[in-house]
Design a protein around this motif. Structure first.
Motif, short mmCIF file in Angstrom:
data_model
loop_
_atom_site.label_atom_id
_atom_site.label_comp_id
_atom_site.label_asym_id
_atom_site.label_seq_id
_atom_site.Cartn_x
_atom_site.Cartn_y
_atom_site.Cartn_z
N ILE A 1 0.79 -1.30 0.03
CA ILE A 1 0.14 0.10 -0.12
C ILE A 1 0.89 1.34 -0.01
O ILE A 1 0.43 2.30 -0.59
CB ILE A 1 -0.90 -0.05 1.12
CG1 ILE A 1 -2.07 1.34 1.08
CG2 ILE A 1 -0.28 0.12 2.52
CD1 ILE A 1 -3.22 1.04 1.87
N LEU A 2 2.07 1.13 0.66
CA LEU A 2 2.84 2.40 0.59
C LEU A 2 3.33 2.66 -0.64
O LEU A 2 3.66 3.72 -1.27
CB LEU A 2 4.03 2.21 1.71
CG LEU A 2 3.79 2.24 2.95
CD1 LEU A 2 4.95 2.03 3.89
CD2 LEU A 2 2.97 3.39 3.48
N GLU A 3 3.62 1.40 -1.56
CA GLU A 3 4.35 1.70 -2.87
C GLU A 3 3.25 2.31 -3.62
O GLU A 3 3.54 3.22 -4.81
CB GLU A 3 4.86 0.10 -3.42
CG GLU A 3 5.84 -0.22 -2.69
CD GLU A 3 6.19 -1.76 -2.58
OE1 GLU A 3 7.28 -2.12 -1.95
OE2 GLU A 3 5.42 -2.48 -3.57
N ALA A 4 1.95 1.81 -3.53
CA ALA A 4 0.93 2.21 -4.50
C ALA A 4 0.65 3.70 -4.02
O ALA A 4 0.28 4.62 -5.02
CB ALA A 4 -0.46 1.49 -4.24
N MET A 5 0.86 4.32 -2.81
CA MET A 5 0.77 5.57 -2.46
C MET A 5 1.68 6.55 -3.03
O MET A 5 1.45 7.70 -3.64
CB MET A 5 0.48 5.55 -0.65
CG MET A 5 -0.77 5.06 -0.40
SD MET A 5 -0.67 5.03 1.37
CE MET A 5 -0.80 6.60 1.98
N ALA A 6 3.16 5.72 -3.07
CA ALA A 6 4.19 6.62 -3.45
C ALA A 6 3.88 6.81 -4.92
O ALA A 6 4.43 7.76 -5.65
CB ALA A 6 5.51 6.07 -3.16
N MET A 7 3.05 5.89 -6.00
CA MET A 7 3.08 5.86 -7.17
C MET A 7 1.66 6.57 -7.71
O MET A 7 1.40 6.87 -8.90
CB MET A 7 3.04 4.28 -7.81
CG MET A 7 4.37 3.69 -7.83
SD MET A 7 5.88 4.58 -8.83
CE MET A 7 5.19 3.85 -10.28
N GLU A 8 1.04 6.99 -6.44
CA GLU A 8 -0.26 7.89 -6.73
C GLU A 8 -0.99 7.28 -7.76
O GLU A 8 -1.66 7.97 -8.42
CB GLU A 8 0.24 9.27 -7.24
CG GLU A 8 1.17 10.19 -6.29
CD GLU A 8 1.43 11.67 -6.61
OE1 GLU A 8 1.28 11.74 -7.96
OE2 GLU A 8 1.29 12.38 -5.99
N ILE A 9 -1.46 6.18 -6.99
CA ILE A 9 -2.67 5.40 -7.65
C ILE A 9 -3.68 5.17 -6.75
O ILE A 9 -3.51 4.75 -5.68
CB ILE A 9 -2.28 4.21 -8.46
CG1 ILE A 9 -1.72 2.94 -7.80
CG2 ILE A 9 -1.22 4.56 -9.66
CD1 ILE A 9 -1.54 1.47 -8.33
N PRO A 10 -5.11 5.04 -7.37
CA PRO A 10 -6.14 4.65 -6.12
C PRO A 10 -5.76 3.35 -5.54
O PRO A 10 -5.33 2.43 -6.10
CB PRO A 10 -7.47 4.71 -7.10
CG PRO A 10 -6.85 5.68 -8.43
CD PRO A 10 -5.62 5.33 -8.68
N VAL A 11 -6.30 3.09 -4.49
CA VAL A 11 -6.13 2.07 -3.61
C VAL A 11 -7.61 1.31 -3.30
O VAL A 11 -8.44 2.01 -2.72
CB VAL A 11 -5.59 2.14 -2.44
CG1 VAL A 11 -5.49 0.79 -1.50
CG2 VAL A 11 -4.09 2.44 -2.72
N LEU A 12 -7.88 0.52 -3.79
CA LEU A 12 -9.23 -0.41 -3.46
C LEU A 12 -8.67 -1.47 -2.44
O LEU A 12 -7.98 -2.34 -2.58
CB LEU A 12 -9.75 -1.34 -4.54
CG LEU A 12 -10.93 -1.90 -4.46
CD1 LEU A 12 -12.01 -1.22 -3.99
CD2 LEU A 12 -11.06 -2.65 -5.91
N ARG B 1 1.06 10.89 -2.40
CA ARG B 1 2.70 10.94 -2.44
C ARG B 1 3.21 11.72 -1.27
O ARG B 1 4.21 11.30 -0.62
CB ARG B 1 2.91 11.18 -4.03
CG ARG B 1 4.79 11.21 -3.87
CD ARG B 1 5.05 11.14 -5.32
NE ARG B 1 6.50 11.20 -5.44
CZ ARG B 1 7.54 10.48 -5.49
NH1 ARG B 1 6.93 9.15 -5.17
NH2 ARG B 1 8.65 10.56 -5.43
N PRO B 2 2.84 13.28 -1.35
CA PRO B 2 3.73 14.04 -0.30
C PRO B 2 3.34 13.44 0.99
O PRO B 2 4.37 13.50 2.14
CB PRO B 2 2.95 15.40 -0.57
CG PRO B 2 2.35 15.41 -1.82
CD PRO B 2 1.94 13.92 -2.31
N CYS B 3 2.11 12.94 1.37
CA CYS B 3 2.00 12.35 2.60
C CYS B 3 2.59 11.30 3.31
O CYS B 3 3.50 11.20 4.00
CB CYS B 3 0.57 12.21 2.65
SG CYS B 3 -0.05 11.36 4.49
N VAL B 4 3.06 10.36 1.96
CA VAL B 4 3.58 8.92 2.33
C VAL B 4 5.04 9.21 2.42
O VAL B 4 5.74 8.57 3.48
CB VAL B 4 3.26 7.88 1.01
CG1 VAL B 4 3.98 8.07 -0.14
CG2 VAL B 4 3.42 6.62 1.84
N LEU B 5 5.66 10.23 1.71
CA LEU B 5 6.91 10.33 1.63
C LEU B 5 7.29 11.13 3.16
O LEU B 5 8.30 11.11 3.59
CB LEU B 5 7.40 11.39 0.58
CG LEU B 5 7.32 10.73 -0.84
CD1 LEU B 5 8.02 11.68 -2.00
CD2 LEU B 5 8.02 9.31 -0.73
#
Length: 409
Positions: free
Chosen positions: A319-330, A375-379
């Motif tokens: 989930i961190l990787e998806a957030m960093a890549m800025e794609i939606p998460v289901l 992305r800004p948040c996860v970084l």
């Protein structure tokens, strides 16, 4: 710079699955401050080629080849010794002799154990070691109890026994080590509730993600067929919770999605898929890739990351990787366990098959979201360099001050 013994249950390279990602980033960090003596196992013969890469970060190293099938048989010794089966699985005279020789020679100033089973190699020496940290990551004993709920006899009996014996072991190790770490505040709180007598020794750290590597601004070739609407799951497929997640999603969620969106595809991207996972590809809407050189193209060109985990602990790297890549998460609620709220980022969460399908259909039939503010948040919150400074504080902390909270939970 003092000498630090660092024990992990798997060679920390290549960083291509959750535990190895963590082990490698921590090794890199520790090597900048300490002379690191690394002890670990290799359970995949292909990983032996990476020993020279890992050795660059170490002052000394002991690597033991592990045969998983043989070790599963050997783990049954735990039934005779009344121990958790995980302990004999990782027992090794070679590694024990190496650890004993280092400590008896006075060459070790501190120990950092990452993975509970590895604590058995130093537990008899802790009185003579100035500083000791045990990182359990997750409450494994509780995870085995969750496994038992989804299995029939005799596996459910074995899993419940493992849960009980592991908790006894975790309690004993937590009482011996100066500090016991977990990968999230939620895991730390859970363990404190289960083992209240060592609550003052419990801390938590925060997982990280490599934001330079997982960067949506980088260009990746599209690995998908033209016109497909892709939901992607990434993760090691020889891990039962991942296998369970994709099997459940394929059978319970994808049929409804496929009826509404004929070009919908569920990509299962991860190494070592077993027969159960490979057979999921009999459904034409499901593609099982096996191991890939780079998961980023699969994330970059997907409509969303689908994370339908039904059993999950700690913080999921996927989930961190998806957030960093800025794609939606289901995702299911279990998949986002431990993830701090991020303003402007709202994963689509559902805990039933119908709800997941409905939310997936809305994603797949709409325009691809171009602006995801995760992305800004996860970084900021999941930065390896910043978060691993906690280890330095704990390793350098004076023994007389071990009860000073670093993270309050």
């Amino acid at each position: 710079m003092y000498n630090l013994l660092y024990l992990v249950h798997r060679l920390p390279y290549p960083p291509n699955k959750g535990d190895k990602i963590t082990y490698f980033h921590i090794l890199k960090h520790l090597s900048t401050r300490y002379n690191v003596y690394l002890g670990c196992f290799i359970d995949d013969s292909n990983d032996r080629q990476y020993v020279p890469v890992v050795k660059k970060y170490c002052a000394g190293m002991c690597v033991v080849q592990l045969n998983p099938l043989y070790r599963k048989v050997m783990s049954l010794q735990g039934l005779l010794t009344n121990d958790a089966l995980s302990l004999p699985y990782y027992n090794s005279k070679k590694l024990q002799d190496w650890v004993d020789s280092l400590i008896k020679a006075g060459d070790i100033d501190g120990v950092f154990i990452l993975s509970g089973a590895m604590a058995q190699f130093v537990s008899a020496h802790l009185d003579s070691i100035p500083r000791s940290l045990l990182d359990l990551e997750d409450v494994d004993s509780d995870k085995w109890q969750l496994y038992a709920k989804d299995h029939k006899w005799p596996l459910n009996w074995i899993f419940l026994r493992e849960s009980k014996k592991l908790l006894e072991y975790e309690r004993r190790m937590a009482s011996l080590f100066d500090v016991t770490l977990f990968v999230s505040e939620e895991e730390a709180k859970l363990f404190k509730a289960m083992v209240s007598e060592v609550a003052h020794k419990i801390r938590y750290r925060v997982q990280g993600v490599d934001g330079k590597y997982f960067d949506p601004k980088l260009k990746f070739e599209n690995p998908y067929e033209e016109g497909s609407r892709v939901l992607v799951f990434t993760g090691a497929m020889d891990y039962w919770p991942n296998e369970d997640a994709v099997a459940w999603f394929t059978k319970q969620v994808m049929p409804k999605i496929s009826c509404a969106v004929p070009m919908a595809r569920f990509y299962i991207v991860g190494m070592n898929p077993g027969r159960k996972v490979r057979n999921l590809a009999k459904d034409s809407s499901v593609i099982v890739t096996g191991g890939v050189i780079d998961v980023r193209p699969y994330l970059a060109h997907a409509i969303a990351a689908a994370l339908p985990l039904r059993v999950a602990r700690g913080i999921q790297n996927k989930i961190l990787e998806a957030m960093a890549m800025e794609i939606p998460v289901l995702a299911t609620p279990e998949a986002v366990f431990g993830i701090e709220p991020c303003p402007g980022f709202s994963p689509l969460i559902a805990d039933t098959a119908d709800e997941l399908a409905d939310k997936a259909i809305r994603l797949l039939t709409g325009k691809k979201q171009e602006t995801i503010s995760s992305r800004p948040c996860v970084l900021e919150k999941y930065n390896w360099d910043d978060n691993l400074q906690l280890l330095d504080e704990l390793l350098d902390e004076d023994l007389s001050d071990t009860q000073t909270p670093i993270h309050k939970s």
